[in-house]
Design a protein around this motif. Structure first.
Motif, PDB file in Angstrom:
ATOM      1  N   UNK A 178       1.269  -1.047   0.010  1.00  6.56           N
ATOM      2  CA  UNK A 178      -0.528  -0.494   0.099  1.00  6.56           C
ATOM      3  C   UNK A 178       0.998   1.357  -0.157  1.00  6.56           C
ATOM      4  N   UNK A 179       0.052   2.127  -0.412  1.00  8.85           N
ATOM      5  CA  UNK A 179       0.965   3.770  -0.596  1.00  8.85           C
ATOM      6  C   UNK A 179      -0.418   4.854   0.132  1.00  8.85           C
ATOM      7  N   UNK A 180       0.336   5.531   1.093  1.00  9.38           N
ATOM      8  CA  UNK A 180      -0.434   6.286   1.608  1.00  9.38           C
ATOM      9  C   UNK A 180       0.282   7.516   1.631  1.00  9.38           C
ATOM     10  N   UNK A 181      -0.438   8.665   2.124  1.00 12.46           N
ATOM     11  CA  UNK A 181      -0.079   9.823   1.726  1.00 12.46           C
ATOM     12  C   UNK A 181       0.594  10.882   3.233  1.00 12.46           C
ATOM     13  N   UNK A 190      -1.179  10.214  -6.423  1.00 11.76           N
ATOM     14  CA  UNK A 190       0.730  10.822  -7.509  1.00 11.76           C
ATOM     15  C   UNK A 190      -0.125  12.207  -7.852  1.00 11.76           C
ATOM     16  N   UNK A 191       1.000  12.823  -8.110  1.00  8.19           N
ATOM     17  CA  UNK A 191       2.013  12.905  -7.736  1.00  8.19           C
ATOM     18  C   UNK A 191       2.484  13.007  -6.374  1.00  8.19           C
ATOM     19  N   UNK A 192       1.981  13.869  -5.369  1.00  7.21           N
ATOM     20  CA  UNK A 192       2.406  13.245  -3.774  1.00  7.21           C
ATOM     21  C   UNK A 192       3.377  14.449  -3.386  1.00  7.21           C
ATOM     22  N   UNK A 193       3.455  14.801  -2.155  1.00 10.94           N
ATOM     23  CA  UNK A 193       4.603  15.558  -0.808  1.00 10.94           C
ATOM     24  C   UNK A 193       4.336  14.249   0.258  1.00 10.94           C
ATOM     25  N   UNK A 194       4.311  13.167   0.698  1.00  8.09           N
ATOM     26  CA  UNK A 194       4.867  12.412   1.393  1.00  8.09           C
ATOM     27  C   UNK A 194       4.066  11.353   1.178  1.00  8.09           C
ATOM     28  N   UNK A 195       5.183  10.318   1.148  1.00  8.03           N
ATOM     29  CA  UNK A 195       5.026   8.478   0.864  1.00  8.03           C
ATOM     30  C   UNK A 195       5.141   7.862   1.848  1.00  8.03           C
ATOM     31  N   UNK A 196       3.804   7.254   2.346  1.00  6.04           N
ATOM     32  CA  UNK A 196       4.439   5.999   3.890  1.00  6.04           C
ATOM     33  C   UNK A 196       3.970   4.722   2.538  1.00  6.04           C
ATOM     34  N   UNK A 197       4.690   4.260   2.723  1.00  9.50           N
ATOM     35  CA  UNK A 197       4.976   3.094   1.418  1.00  9.50           C
ATOM     36  C   UNK A 197       5.460   1.800   2.775  1.00  9.50           C
ATOM     37  N   UNK A 198       4.023   0.874   2.743  1.00  8.96           N
ATOM     38  CA  UNK A 198       3.685  -0.840   3.751  1.00  8.96           C
ATOM     39  C   UNK A 198       4.277  -1.414   2.292  1.00  8.96           C
ATOM     40  N   UNK A 199       5.413  -2.539   2.693  1.00  9.11           N
ATOM     41  CA  UNK A 199       5.699  -3.544   2.074  1.00  9.11           C
ATOM     42  C   UNK A 199       5.710  -4.808   2.339  1.00  9.11           C
ATOM     43  N   UNK A 200       5.312  -6.283   1.815  1.00 11.86           N
ATOM     44  CA  UNK A 200       5.028  -7.377   2.413  1.00 11.86           C
ATOM     45  C   UNK A 200       5.940  -8.474   2.242  1.00 11.86           C
ATOM     46  N   UNK A 201       6.879  -8.823   3.182  1.00 15.24           N
ATOM     47  CA  UNK A 201       7.554 -10.365   3.023  1.00 15.24           C
ATOM     48  C   UNK A 201       6.587 -11.561   2.775  1.00 15.24           C
ATOM     49  N   UNK A 202       6.953 -12.574   1.371  1.00 10.60           N
ATOM     50  CA  UNK A 202       5.928 -12.656   1.363  1.00 10.60           C
ATOM     51  C   UNK A 202       6.291 -13.813   2.247  1.00 10.60           C
TER      52      UNK A 202
END
Ligand SMILES: C[S@@+](CC[C@H](N)C(=O)[O-])C[C@H]1O[C@@H](n2cnc3c(N)ncnc32)[C@H](O)[C@@H]1O
Length: 203
Positions: A178-181, A190-202
């Motif tokens: 997921x991407x959050x602002x 997009x393009x956004x000024x801030x990103x909170x990224x969540x990434x999962x390990x399989x």
């Protein structure tokens, strides 16, 4: 861990301008007094129900100490000696390490220690030494347990793009979830000024 807190400081520089840890905390105290919630990152992390968290680039422990207060097992790592010293003084019972995230290797028995969540709060991707970003994401990803998440929040338009970050995440074997602002979870546009990224390990 391959290094102990008493080892000499690592040679790799970062783009973080070292500040007195108490001055850094004072800034947050002033923001809290003005009504700004200083624990948005903690609330965001809690959505993933982790029992263990690595606060990567923990600074003075703002996030880690609050996570611990909410019953989560935390470890904090930061390159800056004055920041870690301040974190340790505030919460001596917690585990703190002064180390470069680009070469981090927290040991557990004969293997690597892993966490339900690794969080990089406070623009860590913009402060690590230029050219080490992919290694930082890789090392952080290696400390995420299968099924766990890597969360990172940073300003856009300051050198790291969403696409670059997600490519490093992909190379590290995680899947962007997921991407959050914002740390409140507002939708990212997009393009956004801030990103909170969540990434999962399989798993
Ligand atoms: C803006 S502070 C954020 C501190 C904390 N996460 C917070 O949100 O309050 C950025 C931190 O990144 C740390 N940092 C920069 N490069 C680093 C590296 N290569 N390894 C570990 N920490 C690093 C700095 O020392 C600094 O404490």
């Amino acid at each position: 861990m391959t290094d102990s807190p008493s080892d000499p400081p690592p040679a790799t520089p970062s783009r973080w301008q070292s500040v007195d840890g108490s001055a850094y905390d004072h800034k947050w105290e002033q923001m809290a007094a003005a009504g700004h919630d200083p624990h948005g990152e903690v609330a965001f992390v809690q959505r993933f129900n982790p029992t263990t968290v690595l606060d990567a680039g923990c600074g003075t422990g703002r996030v880690a100490i609050e996570l611990a207060a909410r019953g989560i097992d935390v470890v904090g790592v930061d390159l800056d000696g004055s920041m870690i010293e301040r974190a340790r003084a505030k919460a001596p019972a917690l585990e703190w390490y002064q180390h470069d995230l680009a070469t981090l290797d927290l040991a557990s028995g004969s293997g690597r220690r892993q966490f339900d969540c690794v969080v990089m709060a406070g623009n860590i991707m913009l402060f690590v030494a230029a050219g080490t970003e992919a290694a930082v994401v890789q090392r952080c990803a290696e400390h995420v347990a299968p099924g766990g998440v890597l969360i990172s929040g940073f300003s856009l338009g300051r050198g790291v793009t969403v696409e670059q970050y997600e490519q490093w995440v992909d190379f590290a074997g995680l899947v962007v979830e997921a991407r959050a602002a914002t740390w409140d979870g507002d939708p990212f546009e997009s393009p956004g000024s801030y990103l909170v990224s969540s990434a999962r390990k399989p798993v």
